[in-house]
Structures are given as C-alpha cells and as structure tokens.
Design a protein around this motif. Structure first.
Motif, PDB file in Angstrom:
ATOM      1  N   ILE A   1      15.987 -13.588  -3.427  1.00 42.06           N
ATOM      2  CA  ILE A   1      15.229 -12.359  -3.617  1.00 42.06           C
ATOM      3  C   ILE A   1      15.768 -11.334  -2.628  1.00 42.06           C
ATOM      4  O   ILE A   1      15.887 -11.625  -1.435  1.00 42.06           O
ATOM      5  CB  ILE A   1      13.717 -12.571  -3.376  1.00 42.06           C
ATOM      6  CG1 ILE A   1      13.121 -13.645  -4.279  1.00 42.06           C
ATOM      7  CG2 ILE A   1      12.955 -11.252  -3.489  1.00 42.06           C
ATOM      8  CD1 ILE A   1      13.051 -13.287  -5.744  1.00 42.06           C
ATOM      9  N   THR A   2      16.028 -10.140  -3.123  1.00 38.14           N
ATOM     10  CA  THR A   2      16.452  -9.023  -2.284  1.00 38.14           C
ATOM     11  C   THR A   2      15.458  -7.887  -2.504  1.00 38.14           C
ATOM     12  O   THR A   2      15.173  -7.515  -3.640  1.00 38.14           O
ATOM     13  CB  THR A   2      17.877  -8.555  -2.640  1.00 38.14           C
ATOM     14  OG1 THR A   2      18.779  -9.653  -2.505  1.00 38.14           O
ATOM     15  CG2 THR A   2      18.324  -7.430  -1.737  1.00 38.14           C
ATOM     16  N   VAL A   3      14.938  -7.369  -1.396  1.00 39.58           N
ATOM     17  CA  VAL A   3      13.957  -6.283  -1.444  1.00 39.58           C
ATOM     18  C   VAL A   3      14.489  -5.134  -0.604  1.00 39.58           C
ATOM     19  O   VAL A   3      14.960  -5.356   0.509  1.00 39.58           O
ATOM     20  CB  VAL A   3      12.586  -6.741  -0.886  1.00 39.58           C
ATOM     21  CG1 VAL A   3      11.583  -5.608  -0.902  1.00 39.58           C
ATOM     22  CG2 VAL A   3      12.068  -7.949  -1.635  1.00 39.58           C
ATOM     23  N   THR A   4      14.390  -3.918  -1.138  1.00 41.72           N
ATOM     24  CA  THR A   4      14.797  -2.746  -0.380  1.00 41.72           C
ATOM     25  C   THR A   4      13.539  -1.954  -0.037  1.00 41.72           C
ATOM     26  O   THR A   4      12.778  -1.569  -0.924  1.00 41.72           O
ATOM     27  CB  THR A   4      15.766  -1.864  -1.186  1.00 41.72           C
ATOM     28  OG1 THR A   4      16.879  -2.667  -1.586  1.00 41.72           O
ATOM     29  CG2 THR A   4      16.260  -0.691  -0.355  1.00 41.72           C
ATOM     30  N   SER A   5      13.332  -1.736   1.268  1.00 34.89           N
ATOM     31  CA  SER A   5      12.133  -1.007   1.702  1.00 34.89           C
ATOM     32  C   SER A   5      12.366   0.492   1.553  1.00 34.89           C
ATOM     33  O   SER A   5      13.512   0.935   1.423  1.00 34.89           O
ATOM     34  CB  SER A   5      11.781  -1.366   3.142  1.00 34.89           C
ATOM     35  OG  SER A   5      12.532  -0.584   4.044  1.00 34.89           O
ATOM     36  N   PRO A   6      11.292   1.294   1.599  1.00 31.75           N
ATOM     37  CA  PRO A   6      11.441   2.756   1.500  1.00 31.75           C
ATOM     38  C   PRO A   6      12.293   3.350   2.624  1.00 31.75           C
ATOM     39  O   PRO A   6      12.808   4.447   2.489  1.00 31.75           O
ATOM     40  CB  PRO A   6      10.012   3.277   1.562  1.00 31.75           C
ATOM     41  CG  PRO A   6       9.153   2.129   1.180  1.00 31.75           C
ATOM     42  CD  PRO A   6       9.893   0.900   1.622  1.00 31.75           C
ATOM     43  N   THR A   7      12.463   2.615   3.718  1.00 36.97           N
ATOM     44  CA  THR A   7      13.294   3.107   4.822  1.00 36.97           C
ATOM     45  C   THR A   7      14.764   2.794   4.587  1.00 36.97           C
ATOM     46  O   THR A   7      15.609   3.195   5.376  1.00 36.97           O
ATOM     47  CB  THR A   7      12.858   2.460   6.160  1.00 36.97           C
ATOM     48  OG1 THR A   7      13.067   1.047   6.094  1.00 36.97           O
ATOM     49  CG2 THR A   7      11.407   2.769   6.480  1.00 36.97           C
ATOM     50  N   GLY A   8      15.068   2.046   3.510  1.00 37.94           N
ATOM     51  CA  GLY A   8      16.450   1.666   3.208  1.00 37.94           C
ATOM     52  C   GLY A   8      16.829   0.290   3.723  1.00 37.94           C
ATOM     53  O   GLY A   8      17.915  -0.211   3.439  1.00 37.94           O
ATOM     54  N   GLU A   9      15.949  -0.326   4.471  1.00 35.13           N
ATOM     55  CA  GLU A   9      16.212  -1.665   5.002  1.00 35.13           C
ATOM     56  C   GLU A   9      16.270  -2.665   3.841  1.00 35.13           C
ATOM     57  O   GLU A   9      15.408  -2.673   2.970  1.00 35.13           O
ATOM     58  CB  GLU A   9      15.105  -2.051   5.985  1.00 35.13           C
ATOM     59  CG  GLU A   9      15.278  -3.413   6.609  1.00 35.13           C
ATOM     60  CD  GLU A   9      14.169  -3.750   7.603  1.00 35.13           C
ATOM     61  OE1 GLU A   9      14.349  -4.747   8.322  1.00 35.13           O
ATOM     62  OE2 GLU A   9      13.139  -3.039   7.655  1.00 35.13           O
ATOM     63  N   GLY A  32       1.393   5.896   2.848  1.00 35.45           N
ATOM     64  CA  GLY A  32       1.411   6.537   1.539  1.00 35.45           C
ATOM     65  C   GLY A  32       1.951   5.614   0.464  1.00 35.45           C
ATOM     66  O   GLY A  32       2.229   4.433   0.690  1.00 35.45           O
ATOM     67  N   ALA A  33       2.113   6.188  -0.736  1.00 38.24           N
ATOM     68  CA  ALA A  33       2.618   5.422  -1.875  1.00 38.24           C
ATOM     69  C   ALA A  33       4.118   5.173  -1.689  1.00 38.24           C
ATOM     70  O   ALA A  33       4.847   6.047  -1.213  1.00 38.24           O
ATOM     71  CB  ALA A  33       2.364   6.181  -3.164  1.00 38.24           C
ATOM     72  N   ALA A  34       4.561   3.986  -2.051  1.00 35.77           N
ATOM     73  CA  ALA A  34       5.974   3.621  -1.947  1.00 35.77           C
ATOM     74  C   ALA A  34       6.315   2.645  -3.069  1.00 35.77           C
ATOM     75  O   ALA A  34       5.434   1.988  -3.626  1.00 35.77           O
ATOM     76  CB  ALA A  34       6.261   2.983  -0.589  1.00 35.77           C
ATOM     77  N   THR A  35       7.602   2.577  -3.376  1.00 33.67           N
ATOM     78  CA  THR A  35       8.086   1.633  -4.370  1.00 33.67           C
ATOM     79  C   THR A  35       9.169   0.777  -3.721  1.00 33.67           C
ATOM     80  O   THR A  35      10.067   1.302  -3.060  1.00 33.67           O
ATOM     81  CB  THR A  35       8.664   2.380  -5.596  1.00 33.67           C
ATOM     82  OG1 THR A  35       7.629   3.203  -6.137  1.00 33.67           O
ATOM     83  CG2 THR A  35       9.135   1.414  -6.655  1.00 33.67           C
ATOM     84  N   SER A  51      10.531  -3.086  -9.841  1.00 31.10           N
ATOM     85  CA  SER A  51      10.041  -2.310  -8.708  1.00 31.10           C
ATOM     86  C   SER A  51       8.578  -2.653  -8.502  1.00 31.10           C
ATOM     87  O   SER A  51       7.818  -2.798  -9.463  1.00 31.10           O
ATOM     88  CB  SER A  51      10.175  -0.817  -8.974  1.00 31.10           C
ATOM     89  OG  SER A  51      11.530  -0.455  -8.998  1.00 31.10           O
ATOM     90  N   VAL A  52       8.189  -2.771  -7.242  1.00 28.83           N
ATOM     91  CA  VAL A  52       6.811  -3.102  -6.896  1.00 28.83           C
ATOM     92  C   VAL A  52       6.187  -1.890  -6.199  1.00 28.83           C
ATOM     93  O   VAL A  52       6.618  -1.514  -5.105  1.00 28.83           O
ATOM     94  CB  VAL A  52       6.748  -4.344  -5.977  1.00 28.83           C
ATOM     95  CG1 VAL A  52       5.313  -4.651  -5.589  1.00 28.83           C
ATOM     96  CG2 VAL A  52       7.425  -5.535  -6.622  1.00 28.83           C
ATOM     97  N   ILE A  56       0.849   2.023   1.435  1.00 25.60           N
ATOM     98  CA  ILE A  56       0.860   1.606   2.837  1.00 25.60           C
ATOM     99  C   ILE A  56      -0.196   2.418   3.572  1.00 25.60           C
ATOM    100  O   ILE A  56      -0.207   3.646   3.511  1.00 25.60           O
ATOM    101  CB  ILE A  56       2.260   1.814   3.445  1.00 25.60           C
ATOM    102  CG1 ILE A  56       3.276   0.962   2.662  1.00 25.60           C
ATOM    103  CG2 ILE A  56       2.266   1.475   4.927  1.00 25.60           C
ATOM    104  CD1 ILE A  56       4.701   1.343   2.880  1.00 25.60           C
ATOM    105  N   ASP A  57      -1.114   1.705   4.239  1.00 20.87           N
ATOM    106  CA  ASP A  57      -2.227   2.354   4.923  1.00 20.87           C
ATOM    107  C   ASP A  57      -2.379   1.744   6.307  1.00 20.87           C
ATOM    108  O   ASP A  57      -2.871   0.633   6.457  1.00 20.87           O
ATOM    109  CB  ASP A  57      -3.523   2.165   4.123  1.00 20.87           C
ATOM    110  CG  ASP A  57      -4.741   2.779   4.809  1.00 20.87           C
ATOM    111  OD1 ASP A  57      -4.603   3.374   5.893  1.00 20.87           O
ATOM    112  OD2 ASP A  57      -5.835   2.641   4.257  1.00 20.87           O
ATOM    113  N   THR A  58      -1.937   2.474   7.305  1.00 16.28           N
ATOM    114  CA  THR A  58      -2.082   2.003   8.687  1.00 16.28           C
ATOM    115  C   THR A  58      -3.067   2.868   9.474  1.00 16.28           C
ATOM    116  O   THR A  58      -3.248   2.658  10.669  1.00 16.28           O
ATOM    117  CB  THR A  58      -0.723   2.002   9.414  1.00 16.28           C
ATOM    118  OG1 THR A  58      -0.198   3.332   9.424  1.00 16.28           O
ATOM    119  CG2 THR A  58       0.263   1.061   8.737  1.00 16.28           C
ATOM    120  N   ALA A  59      -3.677   3.854   8.799  1.00 18.22           N
ATOM    121  CA  ALA A  59      -4.636   4.732   9.480  1.00 18.22           C
ATOM    122  C   ALA A  59      -5.894   3.941   9.843  1.00 18.22           C
ATOM    123  O   ALA A  59      -6.452   3.228   9.022  1.00 18.22           O
ATOM    124  CB  ALA A  59      -4.998   5.913   8.585  1.00 18.22           C
TER     125      ALA A  59
END
Length: 177
Positions: A1-9, A32-35, A51-52, A56-59
């Motif tokens: 499984i390969t996952v790419t985060s919104p930061t590009g990681e 916020g919303a991310a894919t 795509s999943v 993301i809510d860290t507030a």
C-alpha cells in the motif's frame, strides 16, 4: 500500500493477514478537508488506485483552556460544604467560552472518580456553561471534581477542577455562658 499525504509525503505499508493496514505521517497535516491518494499493489504487480477523503481536525475546544469548574453548594467558595450549604445532591457547574465550543461537544465531568458525560446543547452554548449533580459525600470526605471538554474528533481541553471538604457537623448544647 502506498499513500500520499496532502503534504506530499509518500508512506508505504504492507497489508496484515486480517486485511487491515495503517500509515502514520511524520509531517504535520493541515486542518480541513483533504484527499489521500492510495495505491494497492499485489505480489504479481497488479495495482489499483483510489482516493480517501478525510477531514483533519486538531482544533481543541475552548481554545485548549481548562473549563471553570464550580461546586455550587460551596456558596462562599471557602473549600467547605457546611451543614447549611448541604441540601440534597451537590450541584456542579462547568463554564467555558461559548465562542470556542460547539453544540455536540462533550463535557466529561468526574466527581470522586465517577465520570458523567454532558453533551453541550444550543442552550448550554448560549449560557456558557453546563450543569450536573453528584451525590453528597459523607461528612469528613473531600469532594474532588474535574472536567474536560472533548470535541467530535477527540480533541480535549486541559482539565479544570474544584474541591470541597464536606463538614455537616451541627453543634448544639455546648453550654456556653
């Protein structure tokens, strides 16, 4: 499984025998919303992608500040519940900044080790507090109360607390002249 985060990681993992898998980003993710694009590749080299969507809510509720916990029976806030203040169950109040909580957030209120959840309603938010009750402990006991506010994502404030010693001793017939 390969996952790419919104930061590009790019994160990789192997599926467990029970079919589950997980990855943990090392870079902070923005709120916020991310894919997250996900690619699964089997041992023969066949791949499928999807795509999943996630939010993301860290507030932290109440801006992380501890709520204000008040044992209402301790009317003069001297740290004691005396005989005249002890009437039935103990009333508790947990106050917060209404602009920093949401309807549906949960106040986890613990009194002498027993936790009760109070869901913040629209009226509670407008008032800036929730109320609850707990049994009056025996005379000579200390009532310890603490509370945190937890949002739907599991983010929690620092704890607020209050305590009071129950002293319902009634002095009579002392024969003072």
């Amino acid at each position: 499984i390969t996952v790419t985060s919104p930061t590009g990681e790019v994160l990789t993992t192997t599926v467990k025998p029970d079919g589950t898998w997980s990855v943990t980003p090392t870079q902070p993710l923005p709120d916020g919303a991310a894919t997250f694009p996900v690619t699964a590749t089997d041992p023969a080299g066949n791949s499928t992608s999807s795509s999943v969507p996630v939010t993301i809510d860290t507030a932290v509720p109440n801006a992380g500040a501890a709520p204000t916990v008040t044992i209402t029976e301790d009317a003069n806030n001297d740290g004691y519940i005396n005989a005249s203040e002890a009437n039935g169950p103990v009333d508790l109040k947990v106050a917060f900044d209404p602009s920093k909580v949401a309807v549906g957030d949960t106040v986890k209120l613990t009194a002498n080790g027993v936790t009760q959840d109070v869901v913040i309603s629209a009226a509670d938010k407008a008032n800036g507090y929730v109320t609850a009750t707990t049994p009056l402990p025996a005379s000579g006991s200390t009532l310890d109360v603490s509370a945190v506010i937890v949002d739907a994502a599991g983010n929690s404030t620092l704890p607020g607390s209050d305590s009071a010693i129950v002293d319902t001793t009634v002095f009579s017939g002392l024969g003072i002249q």
